[in-house]
Design a protein around this motif. Structure first.
Motif, PDB file in Angstrom:
ATOM      1  N   ARG A 212       0.825  -1.211   0.000  1.00  0.00           N
ATOM      2  CA  ARG A 212       0.000   0.000   0.000  1.00  0.00           C
ATOM      3  C   ARG A 212       0.859   1.260   0.000  1.00  0.00           C
ATOM      4  NH1 ARG A 212      -2.749  -2.492   4.593  1.00  0.00           N
ATOM      5  NH2 ARG A 212      -4.369  -3.909   3.834  1.00  0.00           N
ATOM      6  N   ASN A 213       2.077   1.152   0.484  1.00  0.00           N
ATOM      7  CA  ASN A 213       2.979   2.312   0.490  1.00  0.00           C
ATOM      8  C   ASN A 213       3.483   2.596  -0.914  1.00  0.00           C
ATOM      9  OD1 ASN A 213       2.771   2.239   3.312  1.00  0.00           O
ATOM     10  ND2 ASN A 213       4.556   0.902   3.493  1.00  0.00           N
ATOM     11  N   GLU A 256      -1.362   9.782  -5.379  1.00  0.00           N
ATOM     12  CA  GLU A 256      -2.216   8.625  -5.607  1.00  0.00           C
ATOM     13  C   GLU A 256      -2.477   7.888  -4.300  1.00  0.00           C
ATOM     14  OE1 GLU A 256      -4.243   5.202  -7.106  1.00  0.00           O
ATOM     15  OE2 GLU A 256      -4.136   7.330  -7.637  1.00  0.00           O
ATOM     16  N   ARG A 257      -1.474   7.786  -3.453  1.00  0.00           N
ATOM     17  CA  ARG A 257      -1.635   7.135  -2.152  1.00  0.00           C
ATOM     18  C   ARG A 257      -2.697   7.854  -1.330  1.00  0.00           C
ATOM     19  NH1 ARG A 257      -1.930   3.446   1.875  1.00  0.00           N
ATOM     20  NH2 ARG A 257      -0.380   3.648   3.516  1.00  0.00           N
ATOM     21  N   ARG A 258      -2.647   9.176  -1.293  1.00  0.00           N
ATOM     22  CA  ARG A 258      -3.610   9.947  -0.510  1.00  0.00           C
ATOM     23  C   ARG A 258      -5.012   9.858  -1.101  1.00  0.00           C
ATOM     24  NH1 ARG A 258       0.187  15.323   0.580  1.00  0.00           N
ATOM     25  NH2 ARG A 258       1.524  14.351   2.156  1.00  0.00           N
ATOM     26  N   ALA A 262      -8.407   8.221   0.657  1.00  0.00           N
ATOM     27  CA  ALA A 262      -9.635   9.012   0.796  1.00  0.00           C
ATOM     28  C   ALA A 262     -10.823   8.319   0.142  1.00  0.00           C
ATOM     29  CB  ALA A 262      -9.433  10.402   0.188  1.00  0.00           C
ATOM     30  N   GLU A 263     -10.559   7.602  -0.957  1.00  0.00           N
ATOM     31  CA  GLU A 263     -11.632   6.953  -1.718  1.00  0.00           C
ATOM     32  C   GLU A 263     -11.860   5.502  -1.311  1.00  0.00           C
ATOM     33  OE1 GLU A 263     -10.407   7.502  -5.752  1.00  0.00           O
ATOM     34  OE2 GLU A 263     -10.229   9.691  -5.520  1.00  0.00           O
ATOM     35  N   GLY A 264     -11.070   4.992  -0.367  1.00  0.00           N
ATOM     36  CA  GLY A 264     -11.247   3.635   0.124  1.00  0.00           C
ATOM     37  C   GLY A 264     -10.942   2.567  -0.903  1.00  0.00           C
ATOM     38  N   ARG A 265      -9.923   2.776  -1.707  1.00  0.00           N
ATOM     39  CA  ARG A 265      -9.554   1.806  -2.745  1.00  0.00           C
ATOM     40  C   ARG A 265      -8.064   1.513  -2.685  1.00  0.00           C
ATOM     41  NH1 ARG A 265      -6.728   4.590  -6.515  1.00  0.00           N
ATOM     42  NH2 ARG A 265      -7.114   6.851  -6.688  1.00  0.00           N
ATOM     43  N   ALA A 266      -7.654   0.497  -3.453  1.00  0.00           N
ATOM     44  CA  ALA A 266      -6.237   0.174  -3.519  1.00  0.00           C
ATOM     45  C   ALA A 266      -5.525   1.173  -4.431  1.00  0.00           C
ATOM     46  CB  ALA A 266      -6.041  -1.246  -4.057  1.00  0.00           C
ATOM     47  N   PRO A 267      -4.335   1.610  -4.086  1.00  0.00           N
ATOM     48  CA  PRO A 267      -3.622   2.567  -4.938  1.00  0.00           C
ATOM     49  C   PRO A 267      -3.043   1.894  -6.177  1.00  0.00           C
ATOM     50  CG  PRO A 267      -2.265   1.963  -3.063  1.00  0.00           C
ATOM     51  CD  PRO A 267      -3.594   1.315  -2.846  1.00  0.00           C
ATOM     52  N   THR A 268      -2.895   2.680  -7.226  1.00  0.00           N
ATOM     53  CA  THR A 268      -2.243   2.229  -8.461  1.00  0.00           C
ATOM     54  C   THR A 268      -1.055   3.149  -8.710  1.00  0.00           C
ATOM     55  OG1 THR A 268      -4.338   1.459  -9.383  1.00  0.00           O
ATOM     56  CG2 THR A 268      -2.509   1.808 -10.928  1.00  0.00           C
TER      57      THR A 268
END
Length: 272
Positions: A212-213, A256-258, A262-268
């Motif tokens: 996730r980082n 993208e991480r932030r 905020a949107e409750g999804r996995a980052p890309t």
């Protein structure tokens, strides 16, 4: 289906962004041959530049993690042809083998050792060179260096005291007392000991938390962790952490991480 780097080293992707390296000589508890060292080093160097790989897991096939070097191997290493024995063969052999823990530490991706069953000799080097190790309750750590009439190798005399303290390291390296998984967790040799059937799920859970980082966040944090373990002062450690903060804040991946949080999804991440 796993892709094969060599018959005794296999690579697969058990989860998105996770590359698993499996030592695959289960009949010998994954004792290493010279060809295996070269194959493992080649695999690590390829992973270093693979942006699809975010976390690496190393583990063993069957009932053991790694029982050390296969002492029955009499063939000289391919990178030292014609040297059948003596100190020159050993020196040439270690010039390549020593690159394995150094490369594991230099990878931008975090490395997790999922330790299943016995660990001996050079196998301990792989555990200590990883960033985090988790052990199955069947794991057992054995000092096999003296069994072959040699001292510690692969940087174990440097890494082990930093993991467990100088007194416990001295006992382990100077006696033959094995360390069971639960004790290994208590003294800091591994992060935790878990039931055997929970070993890989635990490693994958850790990998997902790391994934996730942002890539640069993990890379700079890993660099700082290892550099500061041998750093000269608290002030220099602060300098290194400050560099990490400044650099990581410049990337689009941080945005993208932030947004993902905020949107409750996995980052890309795009390595930008």
């Amino acid at each position: 289906m796993p892709t094969t780097a060599a018959p005794s080293i296999t690579l697969d992707t058990p989860a998105e962004g996770v590359r698993r390296i499996t030592f695959n000589r289960p009949g010998t508890y994954n004792a290493f041959t010279f060809d295996m060292y070269r194959s493992l080093l080649d695999a690590l160097r390829a992973i270093q530049y693979d942006t699809e790989v975010r976390v690496v897991i190393v583990t063993g096939a069957g009932a053991g993690f790694c029982s050390g070097h296969d002492v029955r191997t009499r063939t000289p290493p391919a990178w030292a042809p014609g040297l059948s024995g003596g100190p020159y063969r050993d020196l040439f052999a270690m010039q390549e083998i020593r690159e394995i823990p150094l490369t594991m530490r230099a990878l931008p991706q975090p490395v997790i050792a999922a330790v299943n069953g016995p660990v001996a000799g050079i196998g301990l080097m792989f555990v200590l060179a990883a960033d985090i190790a988790v052990a199955a309750r069947s794991a057992k750590f054995v000092n096999a260096f003296h069994s072959t009439g040699i001292g510690s190798e692969g940087g174990v005399s440097y890494l082990l005291p930093r993991a467990v303290g100088s007194q416990r390291a001295a006992e382990f390296l100077l006696t033959g007392r094995p360390v069971e998984a639960e004790e290994a967790a208590e003294i800091g040799l591994v992060l935790r000991a878990v039931p055997d059937d929970e070993l890989m799920p635990t490693a994958l859970e850790l990998a997902e938390a790391m994934r996730r980082n942002t890539p640069l966040d993990n890379w700079l944090t890993k660099q700082a962790l290892h550099a500061n373990s041998e750093g000269q002062s608290f002030a220099r450690a602060m300098d290194l952490d400050t560099r990490g903060v400044v650099l990581s804040r410049t990337t689009m991946d941080l945005m993208e991480r932030r947004a993902a949080m905020a949107e409750g999804r996995a980052p890309t991440y795009k390595y930008q």
